[in-house]
Motif scaffolding. Structure first.
Motif, mmCIF file in Angstrom:
data_model
loop_
_atom_site.group_PDB
_atom_site.id
_atom_site.type_symbol
_atom_site.label_atom_id
_atom_site.label_comp_id
_atom_site.label_asym_id
_atom_site.label_seq_id
_atom_site.Cartn_x
_atom_site.Cartn_y
_atom_site.Cartn_z
ATOM 1 N N HIS A 1 49.334 81.193 59.747
ATOM 2 C CA HIS A 1 48.836 81.486 58.405
ATOM 3 C C HIS A 1 47.343 81.774 58.541
ATOM 4 O O HIS A 1 46.747 81.438 59.582
ATOM 5 C CB HIS A 1 49.065 80.302 57.454
ATOM 6 C CG HIS A 1 50.485 79.862 57.351
ATOM 7 N ND1 HIS A 1 51.496 80.709 56.942
ATOM 8 C CD2 HIS A 1 51.071 78.661 57.599
ATOM 9 C CE1 HIS A 1 52.647 80.062 56.947
ATOM 10 N NE2 HIS A 1 52.418 78.815 57.343
ATOM 11 N N PRO A 2 46.723 82.379 57.557
ATOM 12 C CA PRO A 2 45.279 82.639 57.653
ATOM 13 C C PRO A 2 44.506 81.376 58.012
ATOM 14 O O PRO A 2 44.609 80.347 57.338
ATOM 15 C CB PRO A 2 44.924 83.133 56.245
ATOM 16 C CG PRO A 2 46.187 83.750 55.743
ATOM 17 C CD PRO A 2 47.290 82.904 56.289
ATOM 18 N N GLY A 3 43.763 81.442 59.119
ATOM 19 C CA GLY A 3 42.963 80.304 59.547
ATOM 20 C C GLY A 3 43.746 79.189 60.208
ATOM 21 O O GLY A 3 43.197 78.113 60.466
ATOM 22 N N THR A 4 45.022 79.437 60.533
ATOM 23 C CA THR A 4 45.867 78.424 61.165
ATOM 24 C C THR A 4 46.564 79.063 62.362
ATOM 25 O O THR A 4 47.186 80.116 62.232
ATOM 26 C CB THR A 4 46.916 77.882 60.190
ATOM 27 O OG1 THR A 4 46.270 77.444 58.998
ATOM 28 C CG2 THR A 4 47.653 76.704 60.799
ATOM 29 N N TYR A 5 46.492 78.380 63.512
ATOM 30 C CA TYR A 5 46.929 79.010 64.754
ATOM 31 C C TYR A 5 47.886 78.113 65.543
ATOM 32 O O TYR A 5 47.827 76.888 65.460
ATOM 33 C CB TYR A 5 45.709 79.325 65.628
ATOM 34 C CG TYR A 5 44.576 79.970 64.891
ATOM 35 C CD1 TYR A 5 44.733 81.208 64.261
ATOM 36 C CD2 TYR A 5 43.332 79.333 64.797
ATOM 37 C CE1 TYR A 5 43.689 81.796 63.569
ATOM 38 C CE2 TYR A 5 42.286 79.917 64.112
ATOM 39 C CZ TYR A 5 42.468 81.139 63.488
ATOM 40 O OH TYR A 5 41.431 81.711 62.797
ATOM 41 N N CYS B 1 55.580 72.873 59.868
ATOM 42 C CA CYS B 1 55.058 71.895 58.914
ATOM 43 C C CYS B 1 53.561 71.698 59.103
ATOM 44 O O CYS B 1 52.793 71.686 58.128
ATOM 45 C CB CYS B 1 55.787 70.570 59.085
ATOM 46 S SG CYS B 1 57.515 70.584 58.538
ATOM 47 N N TRP B 2 53.129 71.527 60.338
ATOM 48 C CA TRP B 2 51.709 71.351 60.605
ATOM 49 C C TRP B 2 50.909 72.575 60.157
ATOM 50 O O TRP B 2 49.837 72.445 59.546
ATOM 51 C CB TRP B 2 51.465 71.103 62.093
ATOM 52 C CG TRP B 2 51.483 69.671 62.489
ATOM 53 C CD1 TRP B 2 52.404 69.034 63.276
ATOM 54 C CD2 TRP B 2 50.541 68.674 62.100
ATOM 55 N NE1 TRP B 2 52.092 67.697 63.402
ATOM 56 C CE2 TRP B 2 50.943 67.456 62.690
ATOM 57 C CE3 TRP B 2 49.391 68.688 61.318
ATOM 58 C CZ2 TRP B 2 50.241 66.268 62.518
ATOM 59 C CZ3 TRP B 2 48.681 67.501 61.145
ATOM 60 C CH2 TRP B 2 49.101 66.311 61.733
ATOM 61 N N ALA B 3 51.429 73.759 60.452
ATOM 62 C CA ALA B 3 50.719 74.977 60.072
ATOM 63 C C ALA B 3 50.561 75.065 58.559
ATOM 64 O O ALA B 3 49.496 75.453 58.046
ATOM 65 C CB ALA B 3 51.460 76.205 60.606
ATOM 66 N N ALA B 4 51.603 74.694 57.814
ATOM 67 C CA ALA B 4 51.533 74.752 56.354
ATOM 68 C C ALA B 4 50.510 73.765 55.818
ATOM 69 O O ALA B 4 49.699 74.095 54.939
ATOM 70 C CB ALA B 4 52.911 74.469 55.758
#
Length: 327
Positions: free
Chosen positions: A45-49, A62-65
């Protein structure tokens, strides 16, 4: 260039990291861009890798969300999910955020704005989750039908993840709740080990709407070699006992006890169909059509009828109903 500065964080978060966490670990934006270009990091997701190029696992999604949304927690089925227990690992991630916040939606993430979020979340979990009782009751409230609502509460009690009283307190805490009466009765059943919800459903969903005969006894006391036992719905004139089985465990000892009771009934010349929540609340018309065959075979001279609900195929002679059974 490596991800050593955030190695511990990646281990804690199952290989997922946010841009803010990378910058806080003293990586520069230029270094982050290089890691992305080299595919050492992949955008979820934007800003999540994610720190690999494979398909994210349920835990990683789940962590990414959660990292994308900021202060948030898993909710509904995502908070209840137990890997390997039948939940769909590719399904949407349900996420609770505070009522006052606005978070841009992302594919595969369903956002729910919740009042008083801080009081409803176990922030110490990784990732944070809405309390089990809150998630279960809200899932029951949103359920598309009675069976799904029953399953939402029965599943967490049956798995011994909570107790009926905690669910009752959560139901009392909240205001609006669909099927409150049904769910209150269900929790009382689960607490006492009785099956009144099933018994009532058997009468008003299976028997009466389809013109099937009523039980001659709602609860029959039977003396056995090991003591007194109870039979749920006895059709004495047909030598047939319907067991309404609301058990929430699958232990081999419980299954053995059920088999012993069924065998005792067969030895007495009785047949013992065993109905659970799905047969009564999920497929009552199908259940009625099968019972009509059993009743007719045991001497019932009546004719089943359709309940007039869409898709109900009950009706006609018992011979016709029997012909529809799979071989």
């Amino acid at each position: 260039m490596r991800l050593d500065p955030v190695a511990d964080l990646l281990s804690q978060q199952d290989g997922v990291v946010s841009r803010r966490q990378l910058l806080d670990a003293e990586l520069t934006q230029a270094q982050v861009d290089t890691l992305l270009r080299r595919r050492d990091l992949v955008v979820v997701h934007p800003g999540t890798y994610l720190s690999h190029t494979g398909t994210p696992t349920w835990s990683q999604r789940c962590w990414a969300a959660v990292l994308y949304a900021g202060r948030s927690a898993l909710h509904l089925g995502s908070a209840l999910h137990q890997p390997g227990r039948g939940a769909d690992p590719s399904g949407p991630i349900h996420l609770a955020v505070d009522w006052t916040r606005r978070v841009a939606p992302q594919p595969g993430v369903h956002l729910h704005r919740v009042r008083d979020l801080d009081d409803l979340v176990r922030w110490n979990l990784s990732p944070p989750r809405v309390r089990l009782e809150v998630a279960a009751v809200e899932t029951a409230h949103r359920a598309p039908d009675d069976l799904a609502a029953i399953s939402a509460l029965a599943a967490v009690v049956g798995a011994r993840r909570t107790v009926p009283r905690r669910l009752e307190l959560e139901m009392e805490r909240r205001g609006r709740l669909r099927r409150r009466g049904l769910l209150t009765d269900l929790l009382a059943d689960l607490d006492r080990g009785t099956h009144s919800v099933l018994e009532h459903g058997y009468l008003v969903r299976v028997l009466r709407p389809h013109g099937l005969p009523q039980p001659t006894s709602q609860q029959e006391v039977v003396s056995t070699a090991v003591g007194t036992e109870y039979r749920d719905a006895t059709h004495a004139d047909l030598e047939l006992v319907v067991e309404l089985d609301g058990q929430l465990h699958d232990g081999s000892e419980a299954r053995d006890d059920d088999a012993d009771r069924d065998l005792d009934d067969l030895a007495r010349g009785r047949v013992t169909p065993r109905l659970r929540y799905r047969q009564v609340f999920g497929t009552p018309c199908r259940t009625a059509s099968r019972l009509a065959v059993l009743f007719a075979a045991r001497g019932w001279g009546g004719t089943p009828r359709s309940c007039r609900e869409p898709g109900c195929d009950v009706g006609g002679s018992s011979r016709h109903v029997a012909d529809d059974l799979p071989h």
